[in-house]
Design an enzyme around this catalytic site. Sequence first.
Site, PDB file in Angstrom:
ATOM      1  CG  HIS A 157      -1.533  -1.166   1.594  1.00 16.58           C
ATOM      2  ND1 HIS A 157      -2.707  -1.507   0.980  1.00 16.58           N
ATOM      3  CD2 HIS A 157      -1.156  -2.345   2.106  1.00 16.58           C
ATOM      4  CE1 HIS A 157      -3.160  -2.807   1.225  1.00 16.58           C
ATOM      5  NE2 HIS A 157      -2.296  -3.249   2.072  1.00 16.58           N
ATOM      6  CB  SER A 278      12.866  22.911 -14.977  1.00 11.42           C
ATOM      7  OG  SER A 278      12.206  24.131 -14.914  1.00 11.42           O
ATOM      8  CE  LYS A 284      10.813  20.309 -11.382  1.00  7.70           C
ATOM      9  NZ  LYS A 284       9.900  19.754 -10.800  1.00  7.70           N
ATOM     10  CD  GLU A 291       8.456  12.637 -15.218  1.00  8.84           C
ATOM     11  OE1 GLU A 291       7.419  13.176 -15.108  1.00  8.84           O
ATOM     12  OE2 GLU A 291       9.470  13.039 -15.664  1.00  8.84           O
ATOM     13  CD  GLN A 323      -2.693  -0.786 -46.757  1.00  6.20           C
ATOM     14  OE1 GLN A 323      -2.426  -1.506 -47.748  1.00  6.20           O
ATOM     15  NE2 GLN A 323      -2.818   0.471 -46.819  1.00  6.20           N
TER      16      GLN A 323
HETATM   17  N1  ARG Z   1      -0.715  -3.391 -48.491  1.00  5.25           N
HETATM   18  C1  ARG Z   1      -1.292  -4.469 -48.288  1.00  5.25           C
HETATM   19  C2  ARG Z   1      -1.541  -5.039 -46.791  1.00  5.25           C
HETATM   20  O1  ARG Z   1      -0.890  -4.333 -46.035  1.00  5.25           O
HETATM   21  C3  ARG Z   1      -0.935  -5.682 -48.980  1.00  5.25           C
HETATM   22  C4  ARG Z   1      -1.545  -6.636 -49.552  1.00  5.25           C
HETATM   23  C5  ARG Z   1      -2.639  -6.202 -50.633  1.00  5.25           C
HETATM   24  N2  ARG Z   1      -3.493  -7.347 -50.955  1.00  5.25           N
HETATM   25  C6  ARG Z   1      -4.809  -6.897 -51.922  1.00  5.25           C
HETATM   26  N3  ARG Z   1      -5.478  -7.639 -51.842  1.00  5.25           N
HETATM   27  N4  ARG Z   1      -5.005  -5.672 -51.896  1.00  5.25           N
HETATM   28  O2  ARG Z   1      -2.442  -5.853 -46.274  1.00  5.25           O
END
Ligand code: ARG
Length: 465
Positions: A157, A278, A284, A291, A323
């Site tokens: 605590h 600071s 400081k 942090e 993606q």
């Molecule tokens: N840039 C795409 C990704 O990161 C690559 C694969 C793209 N495939 C597609 N069918 N458009 O997933």
Amino acid sequence: MAEKLWKGRFGEKTAPVVERFTSSIAFDRRLYRYDIEGSIAHCRLLARAGILTADEEDALVEGLHQVRREIENGDFVFDDTLEDIHTHVESRLTELVGKPSQKLHTGRSRNDQVALDLRMYLRDVVDETAAGLEELQRVLVRLSREHFEVLLPGYTHLQRAQPVRLAHHFLAYVEMFARDVARLRSCRQRVNVLPLGAAALAGTAYPLDRALAAELLGFAGVSANSLDAVSDRDFVIEFLAAAAIAMMHLSRFSEELVLWSSSEFQFIELPDAFATGSSIMPQKKNPDVPELVRGKTGRVYGHLLAQLTLMKGLPLAYNRDLQEDKPALFDAADTLLASIEVFCRMLPGLRIRRERMEQALGEGFLNATEMADYLVRKGLPFREAHHVTGQAVRRAIEKGCELHELPLAELRGLSPLIEEDLFPCLEPRAAVERRAVVGGTAASAVRAALEAAERRLGMAGGGDG
Ligand code: ARG
């Protein structure tokens, strides 16, 4: 504007706003090495299957090496209209070797290609992160050896509770980081499976030797289901979970460094090179590094949640949403690696203020449990011993002194079992040495823990501590 790989079916040019919106080259370019290595392996399979002649194979492999060199030398031109790293590599390859490059993508899709790149990248990141966390453990083991005799208050605590060895405190983090490494190694087993051959979603239609590809690229096995291979990113989530937990450990440690370097504690001083001043308050010295590690922990938690959320509604198989896995993954990996590195460099320069730590043991009744245990040894049941000691603590508070400063006569008034031999038991070092259980804070137990850690971490070990 560069030609699209998929231009055949389209009557209109892609809107520039869509080019910008869908492009991933800004972040997936860092996968180039894996993309090229994967393509080289794919060339080998195509040649084995009789799809490429030996000359074409040589030309493509040499061309791919050339693309890699250009990227590494900074000679490569990146272009937003070329979508992603896969397209960039193939497009430059065409410029370099011409016709044979048209065959490179036979029996492959960007869907299995990106999954492959990502797994290769993550495998390296896992290895690098685990190595970093092991180095951090070695740093802590060395600090524990160096300051083996130092005691400080242990807290519950955030109230002073019982004395412990500083080495025991440091070794607690060694245990946490060891589990982090184990989590990463476990995650690596599921990362290290080859998706190449899954093609777009249903599996490649060409007789490609997937086992050979796995061997060439160092994978332990091949994916068993093509739909799964191109569409799941649970291995990314696993890494992010392991990364979030490791950051949580670093963040707890950071919190202690912030507290311990405050004027209120003064248990440590951070090295000047790892603190900042600071702009307005000349006196400081701020613990910005811990942090920021604490602050960056929030980012990594965010990436874990983002990835879980990204996946939850995706039907089989590939979806472009995937993606979005990369910026989160890259940032989490970079953040964790940078945090580990800064810790490894900062900790050896810590000034341990032993006098302040041990001074803090003298106040706050950290030896109250010792007095209760003493009475237990004299035959009192623990509950009663607890009660008697509690009364002694109250007396001491009233008189503004510590337990060991109460006169023997007064203590004997509370229990006639108390004798002169109580006082040595109230010494902090005596309290520490009584905790010789496995995992305890006594010298013998901590020495055993240190030796076990040294063995595990391949350190020379030895020395008396
Ligand atoms: N840039 C795409 C990704 O990161 C690559 C694969 C793209 N495939 C597609 N069918 N458009 O997933």
